[in-house]
Design an enzyme around this catalytic site. Sequence first.
Site, PDB file in Angstrom:
ATOM      1  N   ASP B  25       0.896  -1.328   0.295  1.00 47.13           N
ATOM      2  CA  ASP B  25       0.049   0.050  -0.036  1.00 47.13           C
ATOM      3  C   ASP B  25       0.830   1.361   0.198  1.00 47.13           C
ATOM      4  O   ASP B  25       0.347   3.055   0.320  1.00 47.13           O
ATOM      5  CB  ASP B  25      -1.320  -0.213   1.523  1.00 47.13           C
ATOM      6  CG  ASP B  25      -2.378  -0.448   1.373  1.00 47.13           C
ATOM      7  OD1 ASP B  25      -2.487  -1.048  -0.226  1.00 47.13           O
ATOM      8  OD2 ASP B  25      -2.996  -0.732   2.243  1.00 47.13           O
ATOM      9  N   GLY B  27       1.526   2.758  -2.550  1.00 43.77           N
ATOM     10  CA  GLY B  27       0.654   3.466  -3.518  1.00 43.77           C
ATOM     11  C   GLY B  27       2.345   3.455  -5.063  1.00 43.77           C
ATOM     12  O   GLY B  27       1.978   3.744  -5.661  1.00 43.77           O
ATOM     13  N   THR B 102       5.524  -4.395  -8.605  1.00 49.31           N
ATOM     14  CA  THR B 102       6.143  -5.716  -8.011  1.00 49.31           C
ATOM     15  C   THR B 102       5.248  -5.639  -6.675  1.00 49.31           C
ATOM     16  O   THR B 102       4.286  -4.422  -6.129  1.00 49.31           O
ATOM     17  CB  THR B 102       7.094  -5.870  -7.696  1.00 49.31           C
ATOM     18  OG1 THR B 102       8.143  -5.028  -6.883  1.00 49.31           O
ATOM     19  CG2 THR B 102       8.120  -5.637  -8.848  1.00 49.31           C
ATOM     20  N   GLY B 459      29.472 -33.769  20.987  1.00 50.33           N
ATOM     21  CA  GLY B 459      28.393 -34.584  21.804  1.00 50.33           C
ATOM     22  C   GLY B 459      27.942 -33.500  22.492  1.00 50.33           C
ATOM     23  O   GLY B 459      28.614 -32.375  22.863  1.00 50.33           O
ATOM     24  N   GLY B 462      28.721 -31.291  28.654  1.00 51.32           N
ATOM     25  CA  GLY B 462      29.208 -32.315  29.850  1.00 51.32           C
ATOM     26  C   GLY B 462      29.277 -33.576  29.527  1.00 51.32           C
ATOM     27  O   GLY B 462      29.008 -34.740  30.512  1.00 51.32           O
ATOM     28  N   SER B 463      28.724 -34.743  28.075  1.00 53.10           N
ATOM     29  CA  SER B 463      29.234 -35.602  27.891  1.00 53.10           C
ATOM     30  C   SER B 463      30.593 -36.766  28.182  1.00 53.10           C
ATOM     31  O   SER B 463      30.259 -37.834  27.527  1.00 53.10           O
ATOM     32  CB  SER B 463      28.860 -35.764  26.370  1.00 53.10           C
ATOM     33  OG  SER B 463      29.375 -35.051  25.172  1.00 53.10           O
ATOM     34  N   SER B 533      30.055 -29.402  18.984  1.00 55.80           N
ATOM     35  CA  SER B 533      29.503 -29.272  17.093  1.00 55.80           C
ATOM     36  C   SER B 533      28.256 -29.074  16.533  1.00 55.80           C
ATOM     37  O   SER B 533      28.152 -30.472  16.384  1.00 55.80           O
ATOM     38  CB  SER B 533      30.501 -29.186  16.793  1.00 55.80           C
ATOM     39  OG  SER B 533      31.221 -30.899  16.794  1.00 55.80           O
TER      40      SER B 533
END
Lengths: 299, 624
Positions: B25, B27, B102, B459, B462-463, B533
């Site tokens: 809108d 114009g 457009t 992982g 804490g893995s 990661s």
Amino acid sequence: MKLSHIDKLESESIHIIREVASEFVNPVMLYSIGKDSSVMLHLAQKAFYPSKIPFKLMHIDTTWKFKEMINFRDDIAKKYNLDLLVHINQEGVLNNINPISSGSKVHTDVMKTQSLIQALDKYKFDAAFGGARRDEEKSRAKERIFSFRDKKNRWDPKNQKPELWNLFNTKIDQGESVRVFPLSNWTEIDIWQYIYQENIPLVPLYFSKIRPIIRRNDMMIMVDDDRLKIKENEKIEQKKVRFRTLGCYPLTAAVESDASTVEEIIIELLESKYSERQGRLIDNDQIGSMEKKKQEGYF
Amino acid sequence: MDIETFFQNQNSKKQLRILTCGSVDDGKSTLIGRLLFDSKNIYSDQLSQIKIESEKYGTQGKQIDLALLIDGLQAEREQGITIDVAYRYFETEKCKFIIADTPGHEEYTRNMVTGASSSDVGIILVDATKGILDQTKRHTFILSLLGIENIIVAVNKMDLINYDEKKFKDIIASFKNFAGEFNFNLQKFIPISALVGDNVFQKNTNISWYNEKSLIDELEGISLNEPLEEEIFSLPVQFVNRLSSDFRGYSGTITSGKIKINNEVHVFSSKEKIKIIKILTPKGESEFAVKGQAVTLTFDKEVDISRGDLLCSVKNHNYFLSDQFASHIIWMNKEQMIPERNYIFKFINFQTIGKITDLVHKININSFEKIASKFLNLNEIGYAKVALNKNTIFNTYKNNKKLGSFVIIDQFNNQTVGAGVIEHELRRASNISWHQMSINKNLRSSINGQKPCVLWFTGLSGSGKSTIANIIEQKLHKIGKHTYLLDGDNVRHGLNKDLGFTDVDRVENIRRISEVSRLMVDAGLITIVSFISPFKSERKMARELVESEEFIEIYVDTPIEECEKRDPKGLYKKARSGKLKNFTGIDSNYEIPSSPEIILETKIKSAEELADEVILYLKQYNKI
Ligand SMILES: Nc1nc2c(ncn2[C@@H]2O[C@H](COP(=O)(O)OP(=O)(O)OP(=O)(O)O)[C@@H](O)[C@H]2O)c(=O)[nH]1
Ligand SMILES: [Mg+2]
């Protein structure tokens, strides 16, 4: 060297035509005998020069075209050794569909739209060139250069594929097809300028001459043969007229004009206050009628 | 009027392709209607039809609604919005305009992109009562992405703000504020009212404080860059004309430079040199041809040239023959873009299957920030790496728009789902030969009987990644192997100390680590990398930097409940309480590797045992 506006349009169209020849298996060029078709045919000849056009041309004959159009068509086909198909909807003929008693809407639908679909299905064309231009009408202004048609030959205006740069999506499935409009970006004046510069032959109906006409629904209709029944309140006049667009003669309005050469036509055009489609009865049926017809498969 | 003079005038007019864009809108359609109307390119039958329609659908009461001249679809007129791009044509004394109107709606951005792709000039409309909106920014960004060099910012509906100069200046300032970095060649600001016509064709006393050109004067004044004298010649072969037995020509449109007969040109794929014998242009046989012309050429030799090939200058060309490149991509489909999925990539004269291997980042359209993401949704723009199934000839978009652009087509439903502009080619190895070092990595690593590789630990937090990685390094050191452990701490404090924890920075973090580990592998080291990661795409990027047998992905498989129970740094607690955002496993996704070389299940075995498993693997694969 600088390319002019027309030079650019010309090369753009040739590029489009070659693209179709490269990417589709079985293309066809719809040849309607009018000025735009004549320009399109001329461009196709250039695209493949010195070879022949590597696809067929097809005319959808409604059986109500001006006699001069048919003669011109046959002359051109012979002169240029074109591979021309002519298709007529025989079912429509059997049912006596005609523009006068059936009305313009039914006639156009059966003898043009349906007939075209019949022919496309019959010959299994996967791409069909049309000479439409975007400046002709406001729903055409919305159409892509490569315009997709589904298995039922329908156009879905709200769901057109994006078309960027000059990268055209030519992927379709069996039974689907594409309508291709190489003249999309040409205007009426561009077409006339090109016809002049290239000396492209045209049906004489475009040029002013004394012709027999009657007045009906505020239009001047040419009496091309005796299928046009003259009503009591009508009388045949001899008028100097020409046509801005060509179609079925009972549906095509003549305009009074003295323009008998391309130069004169251009000058007349520059001074004109009316658009070319004004001379077509079929557009005036209702608002948005062209869009509807196109959705149903009309070119 | 004399017809020859008319044609001369016509032929000397320049052709400009322009588009209107901006938010809903603002114009845009009204402006084009105004341009057509004021340039007297509307016929009276069209006008009377519009008058009827204005009463039915118009947004301006009884007045005529110029937007209806442009919004040609029934649905558009009913809803009062533009859905698809419309092309309109008008001319003035000096110019022939092809203008694309457009849609402003975000949903129809793909149609805006369609209109923008072939334009020379962009008119960005801004509604003076609303100022800069998201769509203003999005469209401006798209124009810059598509290399549109000239923009005019038309601040519209000035009539509604009493032609207030200050408001106009404020809008200019905020536009410049966000668009500063886009580098448009020409950037103008004009206060207008499309509805009334102020400053469109005529300057108006309503805006007496504005002393510059009206919109149409500004447009007419734009000069497009003509090809440079020394521009490289290029012609993508579109069609081989062998339709009659005695003729063999090669057709296509010249995308840059020019040619003369007897010039030598290069067949790009075979590197063969051939001489031009004949040039057939649309105007007939010619001594020469230039950019933009659709021509057919014949040569002195019969060589193998087919559609997809490129003819170009023998010297100094800058084209690539490669199967990988990096590009900006705009996604145009409801179904999201998925990396690694096969799509059709269509170039100017060639198409092949390919995939987006990595989405490096996507762009936040509001802040223009780069954000990490795996997918692109409808209307999103990202920067991605593309890998094709076949070598393709291309250039960067910057060098040659025709050879640097492509569209992406879905293989199954044939939709055009995306479009891209090539930024640079990848796998430079095919073009640039690396400086050959006399000592290579085999020699470096053979000294102590090891084969270099990357042990990439991934992982949850804490893995147990770092614990296990540490033990492995100690064990390798003991047996005399050269190693290096890249861990959060030693990288974050040095090399990556400029990076934080936003998604963008995370991607960059991993990218640098990947590059460093590649160098270390090259140095002959067994490189141990220990980072969460979480994303497959990043791990894949790291994997692709080294030889395939050099990358060993180790997934440390510890269920999240277990990690959360251990919580050595108290991070899970923070994340649960909302104090830590984007924490992997809580509010950010962890993508489990689908085929890691090694899986270590910490619930079943001790860290020591797991480290031994990795050592065993290295022995089995002759790394040590
Ligand atoms: N007062 C005033 N109204 C305007 C002006 N320009 C446009 N309008 C009105 O703003 C409304 C939207 O105009 P459009 O031209 O349809 O807007 P658009 O940018 O094309 O919209 P989309 O294509 O749907 O994004 C209409 O009601 C117009 O009449 C102006 O200069 N002044
Ligand atoms: Mg609009």
